[in-house]
Design a protein around this motif. Structure first.
Motif, PDB file in Angstrom:
ATOM      1  N   ASN A  63       1.034  -1.415  -0.010  1.00 30.10           N
ATOM      2  CA  ASN A  63      -0.047   0.203   0.255  1.00 30.10           C
ATOM      3  C   ASN A  63       0.492   1.562   0.110  1.00 30.10           C
ATOM      4  OD1 ASN A  63      -2.210  -1.291   0.014  1.00 30.10           O
ATOM      5  ND2 ASN A  63      -2.028  -2.023   2.281  1.00 30.10           N
ATOM      6  N   LYS A  64       1.851   1.090  -0.021  1.00 26.88           N
ATOM      7  CA  LYS A  64       3.106   1.815   0.120  1.00 26.88           C
ATOM      8  C   LYS A  64       3.705   2.711  -1.027  1.00 26.88           C
ATOM      9  CE  LYS A  64       5.224   1.398   4.846  1.00 26.88           C
ATOM     10  NZ  LYS A  64       7.207   1.151   4.917  1.00 26.88           N
ATOM     11  N   GLN A  65       3.854   4.201  -1.792  1.00 24.65           N
ATOM     12  CA  GLN A  65       3.312   4.758  -2.671  1.00 24.65           C
ATOM     13  C   GLN A  65       5.183   4.609  -2.668  1.00 24.65           C
ATOM     14  OE1 GLN A  65       2.287   8.014  -4.689  1.00 24.65           O
ATOM     15  NE2 GLN A  65       0.797   8.387  -2.797  1.00 24.65           N
ATOM     16  N   ARG A  66       5.598   4.404  -4.508  1.00 28.54           N
ATOM     17  CA  ARG A  66       7.168   4.781  -5.158  1.00 28.54           C
ATOM     18  C   ARG A  66       6.638   5.570  -5.936  1.00 28.54           C
ATOM     19  NH1 ARG A  66       9.356  -0.489  -7.530  1.00 28.54           N
ATOM     20  NH2 ARG A  66       9.881  -1.429  -5.583  1.00 28.54           N
ATOM     21  N   VAL A  67       7.408   7.352  -5.325  1.00 26.71           N
ATOM     22  CA  VAL A  67       7.238   8.593  -5.656  1.00 26.71           C
ATOM     23  C   VAL A  67       8.592   8.722  -6.697  1.00 26.71           C
ATOM     24  CG1 VAL A  67       7.345   9.910  -3.950  1.00 26.71           C
ATOM     25  CG2 VAL A  67       5.897  10.498  -5.209  1.00 26.71           C
ATOM     26  N   VAL A  68       8.275  10.207  -7.724  1.00 24.77           N
ATOM     27  CA  VAL A  68       9.243  10.459  -7.869  1.00 24.77           C
ATOM     28  C   VAL A  68       9.082  12.013  -7.515  1.00 24.77           C
ATOM     29  CG1 VAL A  68      10.627  10.962 -10.271  1.00 24.77           C
ATOM     30  CG2 VAL A  68       9.947   8.811 -10.442  1.00 24.77           C
ATOM     31  N   VAL A  69      10.798  12.414  -7.231  1.00 26.88           N
ATOM     32  CA  VAL A  69      10.361  13.845  -7.233  1.00 26.88           C
ATOM     33  C   VAL A  69      11.594  14.809  -8.060  1.00 26.88           C
ATOM     34  CG1 VAL A  69      10.586  15.922  -5.002  1.00 26.88           C
ATOM     35  CG2 VAL A  69      10.067  13.700  -4.651  1.00 26.88           C
ATOM     36  N   ALA A  70      11.420  15.499  -9.065  1.00 29.77           N
ATOM     37  CA  ALA A  70      11.808  16.499  -9.882  1.00 29.77           C
ATOM     38  C   ALA A  70      12.201  18.123  -9.216  1.00 29.77           C
ATOM     39  CB  ALA A  70      11.783  16.672 -10.962  1.00 29.77           C
ATOM     40  N   VAL A  71      13.261  17.808  -9.019  1.00 29.97           N
ATOM     41  CA  VAL A  71      13.224  19.372  -8.070  1.00 29.97           C
ATOM     42  C   VAL A  71      14.027  20.369  -9.470  1.00 29.97           C
ATOM     43  CG1 VAL A  71      14.488  21.444  -7.091  1.00 29.97           C
ATOM     44  CG2 VAL A  71      13.982  18.259  -6.278  1.00 29.97           C
ATOM     45  N   GLY A  72      12.881  21.151  -9.828  1.00 34.83           N
ATOM     46  CA  GLY A  72      13.045  21.876 -11.329  1.00 34.83           C
ATOM     47  C   GLY A  72      14.139  23.230 -11.064  1.00 34.83           C
ATOM     48  N   GLY A  73      14.381  23.638 -12.404  1.00 35.04           N
ATOM     49  CA  GLY A  73      15.405  24.524 -11.533  1.00 35.04           C
ATOM     50  C   GLY A  73      15.148  26.428 -11.285  1.00 35.04           C
ATOM     51  N   SER A  74      13.608  26.619 -11.373  1.00 36.70           N
ATOM     52  CA  SER A  74      13.203  27.898 -10.565  1.00 36.70           C
ATOM     53  C   SER A  74      14.014  28.357  -9.571  1.00 36.70           C
ATOM     54  CB  SER A  74      12.232  27.669 -11.091  1.00 36.70           C
ATOM     55  OG  SER A  74      10.964  26.748 -10.087  1.00 36.70           O
TER      56      SER A  74
END
Length: 191
Positions: free
Chosen positions: A5-16
């Motif tokens: 039930n746990k999530q797999r998440v992608v976090v992208a940190v953009g350059g702004s």
């Protein structure tokens, strides 16, 4: 919560500008570790630069997430078969938003976003720029029509935030809500 039930998440940190949003997101995910199985992070060069400029440190290195280089196409979330459930792009520059909207998969962030769209999974973009020009708005429309969620970094004031972190948290908690997490947060009309 069991692993299934746990999530797999992608976090992208953009350059702004807006590294405070990324830091508060990292902090919040760290606090909510019981709700995720894996967090994969990709930061652009400008994201690292802005973090160091705006926050005065390199604390992004201190989080227990899986960090990937921007051109690492062997990262699991470069393929839909890895079954990451959502992707949060926070903050999202207008250049990055445009590349995603046009389907230009020239780095890991844009490839992962393309995967989220093709797999019909949650892609949430958090633009911080203001004002928007017509190209920005059209790109946001394209992404919305393709299934993405545009959640501008527009804080709320209902909870009476008193610090920059609390203000940023009003956006971050909204993003996490949209991604299917359950943050312990202020709720309008709640107890």
């Amino acid at each position: 919560m069991n692993k299934a039930n746990k999530q797999r998440v992608v976090v992208a940190v953009g350059g702004s500008s807006g590294s405070i949003y990324a830091k508060v997101l990292f902090d919040r995910l760290n606090e909510m570790s019981a709700q995720w199985d894996r967090v994969g992070v990709v930061m652009s060069d400008n994201a690292r630069y802005n973090w160091e400029l705006e926050l005065g440190d390199q604390s992004y290195k201190d989080y227990p997430f899986d960090f990937y280089q921007k051109n690492d196409f062997m990262a699991p979330f470069a393929s839909g078969s890895a079954r990451y459930t959502s992707m949060l792009v926070c903050p999202c520059s207008m250049g990055l938003l445009a590349r995603i909207a046009q389907g230009i998969s020239n780095d890991l962030v844009t490839r992962a976003a393309d995967v989220m769209l093709k797999e019909r999974r949650k892609l949430i973009l958090v633009p911080r720029d203001t004002p928007y020009n017509l190209l920005h708005l059209r790109n946001m429309t394209l992404l919305t029509e393709a299934g993405a969620i545009i959640c501008p970094a527009t804080p709320s004031f209902y909870s009476k935030p008193t610090t920059f972190e609390e203000l940023a948290l009003t956006v971050v908690d909204r993003v996490l809500d949209l991604a299917g997490f359950e943050p312990d947060t202020y709720r309008w009309g709640g107890e």
